[in-house]
Motif scaffolding. Sequence first.
Motif, PDB file in Angstrom:
ATOM      1  N   ARG A 165      12.799  23.316 131.347  1.00 11.86           N
ATOM      2  CA  ARG A 165      14.153  23.193 130.827  1.00 11.86           C
ATOM      3  C   ARG A 165      14.824  21.929 131.371  1.00 11.86           C
ATOM      4  NH1 ARG A 165      19.423  24.077 131.506  1.00 11.86           N
ATOM      5  NH2 ARG A 165      20.582  24.908 129.729  1.00 11.86           N
ATOM      6  N   ASP A 166      14.579  21.617 132.639  1.00 12.29           N
ATOM      7  CA  ASP A 166      15.112  20.367 133.200  1.00 12.29           C
ATOM      8  C   ASP A 166      14.561  19.159 132.446  1.00 12.29           C
ATOM      9  OD1 ASP A 166      16.554  21.746 135.112  1.00 12.29           O
ATOM     10  OD2 ASP A 166      15.080  21.454 136.707  1.00 12.29           O
ATOM     11  N   LEU A 167      13.284  19.221 132.090  1.00 12.24           N
ATOM     12  CA  LEU A 167      12.677  18.114 131.344  1.00 12.24           C
ATOM     13  C   LEU A 167      13.344  17.960 129.982  1.00 12.24           C
ATOM     14  CD1 LEU A 167      10.513  15.940 130.832  1.00 12.24           C
ATOM     15  CD2 LEU A 167       9.014  17.783 130.024  1.00 12.24           C
ATOM     16  N   VAL A 168      13.542  19.062 129.287  1.00 12.26           N
ATOM     17  CA  VAL A 168      14.175  18.997 127.975  1.00 12.26           C
ATOM     18  C   VAL A 168      15.591  18.440 128.099  1.00 12.26           C
ATOM     19  CG1 VAL A 168      15.069  20.397 126.079  1.00 12.26           C
ATOM     20  CG2 VAL A 168      12.749  20.786 126.929  1.00 12.26           C
ATOM     21  N   ALA A 169      16.328  18.891 129.108  1.00 12.21           N
ATOM     22  CA  ALA A 169      17.675  18.351 129.326  1.00 12.21           C
ATOM     23  C   ALA A 169      17.624  16.849 129.577  1.00 12.21           C
ATOM     24  CB  ALA A 169      18.340  19.059 130.512  1.00 12.21           C
ATOM     25  N   HIS A 170      16.633  16.424 130.331  1.00 19.21           N
ATOM     26  CA  HIS A 170      16.458  15.000 130.640  1.00 19.21           C
ATOM     27  C   HIS A 170      16.151  14.207 129.369  1.00 19.21           C
ATOM     28  CE1 HIS A 170      15.272  11.420 132.829  1.00 19.21           C
ATOM     29  NE2 HIS A 170      14.056  11.492 132.330  1.00 19.21           N
ATOM     30  N   LEU A 171      15.234  14.714 128.548  1.00 20.34           N
ATOM     31  CA  LEU A 171      14.865  14.017 127.317  1.00 20.34           C
ATOM     32  C   LEU A 171      16.042  13.939 126.356  1.00 20.34           C
ATOM     33  CD1 LEU A 171      11.321  15.570 126.691  1.00 20.34           C
ATOM     34  CD2 LEU A 171      11.854  13.329 127.680  1.00 20.34           C
ATOM     35  N   CYS A 172      16.772  15.034 126.238  1.00 20.69           N
ATOM     36  CA  CYS A 172      17.929  15.038 125.353  1.00 20.69           C
ATOM     37  C   CYS A 172      19.016  14.100 125.874  1.00 20.69           C
ATOM     38  CB  CYS A 172      18.479  16.459 125.207  1.00 20.69           C
ATOM     39  SG  CYS A 172      17.404  17.569 124.271  1.00 20.69           S
ATOM     40  N   ARG A 177      15.152  13.066 120.105  1.00 22.37           N
ATOM     41  CA  ARG A 177      15.310  14.208 119.213  1.00 22.37           C
ATOM     42  C   ARG A 177      13.996  14.625 118.553  1.00 22.37           C
ATOM     43  NH1 ARG A 177      19.602  17.232 119.690  1.00 22.37           N
ATOM     44  NH2 ARG A 177      19.696  17.722 117.467  1.00 22.37           N
ATOM     45  N   ARG A 178      13.069  13.702 118.405  1.00 17.42           N
ATOM     46  CA  ARG A 178      11.763  14.042 117.834  1.00 17.42           C
ATOM     47  C   ARG A 178      10.785  14.186 118.997  1.00 17.42           C
ATOM     48  NH1 ARG A 178      12.845   9.528 114.657  1.00 17.42           N
ATOM     49  NH2 ARG A 178      10.911   8.526 115.324  1.00 17.42           N
ATOM     50  N   VAL A 179      10.541  15.430 119.370  1.00 18.94           N
ATOM     51  CA  VAL A 179       9.779  15.724 120.579  1.00 18.94           C
ATOM     52  C   VAL A 179       8.562  16.570 120.215  1.00 18.94           C
ATOM     53  CG1 VAL A 179       9.886  16.684 122.900  1.00 18.94           C
ATOM     54  CG2 VAL A 179      11.946  15.713 121.869  1.00 18.94           C
ATOM     55  N   ALA A 180       7.394  16.146 120.677  1.00 15.82           N
ATOM     56  CA  ALA A 180       6.147  16.858 120.384  1.00 15.82           C
ATOM     57  C   ALA A 180       5.526  17.376 121.672  1.00 15.82           C
ATOM     58  CB  ALA A 180       5.175  15.925 119.662  1.00 15.82           C
ATOM     59  N   ILE A 181       4.635  18.341 121.534  1.00 18.45           N
ATOM     60  CA  ILE A 181       3.976  18.938 122.688  1.00 18.45           C
ATOM     61  C   ILE A 181       2.482  19.049 122.443  1.00 18.45           C
ATOM     62  CG2 ILE A 181       4.426  21.289 121.823  1.00 18.45           C
ATOM     63  CD1 ILE A 181       4.641  22.166 124.774  1.00 18.45           C
ATOM     64  N   ILE A 182       1.707  18.731 123.472  1.00 18.21           N
ATOM     65  CA  ILE A 182       0.269  18.982 123.465  1.00 18.21           C
ATOM     66  C   ILE A 182       0.058  20.263 124.260  1.00 18.21           C
ATOM     67  CG2 ILE A 182      -2.032  18.097 123.944  1.00 18.21           C
ATOM     68  CD1 ILE A 182      -0.842  15.297 124.064  1.00 18.21           C
ATOM     69  N   PRO A 352      27.780   1.114 118.726  1.00 15.79           N
ATOM     70  CA  PRO A 352      27.003   1.058 117.486  1.00 15.79           C
ATOM     71  C   PRO A 352      25.508   1.135 117.787  1.00 15.79           C
ATOM     72  CG  PRO A 352      28.715  -0.622 117.503  1.00 15.79           C
ATOM     73  CD  PRO A 352      28.689  -0.028 118.875  1.00 15.79           C
ATOM     74  N   GLY A 353      24.780   1.953 116.987  1.00 16.88           N
ATOM     75  CA  GLY A 353      23.338   2.041 117.113  1.00 16.88           C
ATOM     76  C   GLY A 353      22.871   2.916 118.249  1.00 16.88           C
ATOM     77  N   GLU A 354      23.767   3.581 118.959  1.00 10.51           N
ATOM     78  CA  GLU A 354      23.339   4.425 120.077  1.00 10.51           C
ATOM     79  C   GLU A 354      23.741   5.861 119.796  1.00 10.51           C
ATOM     80  OE1 GLU A 354      24.154   4.909 124.868  1.00 10.51           O
ATOM     81  OE2 GLU A 354      24.409   2.982 123.885  1.00 10.51           O
ATOM     82  N   ILE A 355      22.807   6.790 119.991  1.00 10.90           N
ATOM     83  CA  ILE A 355      23.124   8.191 119.736  1.00 10.90           C
ATOM     84  C   ILE A 355      23.453   8.879 121.051  1.00 10.90           C
ATOM     85  CG2 ILE A 355      21.609   8.286 117.732  1.00 10.90           C
ATOM     86  CD1 ILE A 355      19.586   9.771 119.374  1.00 10.90           C
ATOM     87  N   PRO A 356      24.391   9.835 121.003  1.00 13.46           N
ATOM     88  CA  PRO A 356      24.753  10.525 122.238  1.00 13.46           C
ATOM     89  C   PRO A 356      23.763  11.623 122.556  1.00 13.46           C
ATOM     90  CG  PRO A 356      26.027  11.396 120.418  1.00 13.46           C
ATOM     91  CD  PRO A 356      25.184  10.277 119.847  1.00 13.46           C
ATOM     92  N   ALA A 357      23.705  12.008 123.826  1.00 17.05           N
ATOM     93  CA  ALA A 357      22.886  13.153 124.206  1.00 17.05           C
ATOM     94  C   ALA A 357      23.563  14.421 123.727  1.00 17.05           C
ATOM     95  CB  ALA A 357      22.732  13.200 125.725  1.00 17.05           C
ATOM     96  N   PRO A 358      22.770  15.417 123.291  1.00 15.76           N
ATOM     97  CA  PRO A 358      23.371  16.681 122.897  1.00 15.76           C
ATOM     98  C   PRO A 358      24.050  17.320 124.102  1.00 15.76           C
ATOM     99  CG  PRO A 358      21.001  16.639 122.444  1.00 15.76           C
ATOM    100  CD  PRO A 358      21.353  15.399 123.172  1.00 15.76           C
ATOM    101  N   HIS A 359      25.087  18.091 123.853  1.00 14.54           N
ATOM    102  CA  HIS A 359      25.761  18.760 124.958  1.00 14.54           C
ATOM    103  C   HIS A 359      24.973  20.003 125.340  1.00 14.54           C
ATOM    104  CE1 HIS A 359      29.214  16.139 124.815  1.00 14.54           C
ATOM    105  NE2 HIS A 359      29.273  16.306 123.518  1.00 14.54           N
TER     106      HIS A 359
END
Length: 372
Positions: A165-172, A177-182, A352-359
């Motif tokens: 969950r910490d990793l997902v929070a970090h990535l977000c 937003r396009r996240v894949a898993i092996i 411009p051109g930068e997306i915010p992290a999800p809350h």
Amino acid sequence: MASIKDVAAEAGVSVATVSRVLNDHPSVSADARTRVLAAVAALGYRPNAVARSLRTDQTRTLGLVISDVMNPYFTELARSVEEAARALGYSVIIGNADERPELQDHHVRTLLDRRIDGLLVSPTDGGSPLMLEAARAGTPMVFVDRWIPGVDVPVVRADGRAAIRDLVAHLCGLGHRRVAIIAGPAATTTGSERVQAFREALAEYGVPLPDAYIGQGDFQAESGRRVTEGFLDLPEPPEVVFATDNLMALGALDAVRARGLRVPCDIALAAFDDIPWFVHTDPPVTAIAQPTRELGRAAVRALVDRIEGRPPQSVTLPARLVVRRSCGEESGRNPGAARDVAARGENRGDNPGEIPAPHPPQSPTPVQRSTS
């Protein structure tokens, strides 16, 4: 399957004589020994390894069956087990299952035949009848890292859900937003648990996990390479790949470099199971670290407690996220995602051109940040 009584009848001797021959007792005559061994060969008899392991005398020897000796995580685990056992006066015999259930059971059977005092196993899957048989027969046994649901054996493992969950929070937080898993093998508890934890964490942050972004690996480097190549061939490749073990992460890194791409500029990479090599890659890999040495020591203590008549305890230790630079940490945002937003003419961030992290729904737990 032939029994010891069948062997005795075939050889024309008593069951006790067969038992003495199989245990190499010196009191058996040469003629009886020859007839018993001939009957064993003719009938294809195999002694019951589990029954022979139940005894009152001790050899001060433990057996350890690990999933893959080539995996640095298991190599470190085996070293920790050996050190902890030696400190308590035990030796360790190690078997490498190579992620193959049939080889795992071969090693378990062989170790029980060697009259070990107890057994540590990291199961390659959840369907081994031999494991269930050994547990029911009372063989002192502890599962380490992985376990078999429904088998009443102490388990020593790391819980990676909070770290995922910490990793997902970090990535977000970096804008991915396009996240894949092996994924690892679904037949292993760690394989299924890590995928489920990742899926649930992404859902909390409103990030989808489409089927195309779930690749099936086998905890081996080649599967990480193959799955990542498939991700890169998608019409819309992921921005980040999370490999659920270190070898698959190294395979993923090979696949990215083989395409002439760079981490994290073209695609980001994160891994479960931190290893010393990750600080030496370019860039150093953001990874979830397990307390490997502590797990090895705890597993030995639990097994020795069981052997020496004390009630053994299952142990669960926390994993932690180690932040490095393979997910776009230096820029603080995901350039690939930002370019996509800019190309669509959107402006969802302060610049411009930068997306915010999800809350996030709540503040993530603190993580360890490496300066590597």
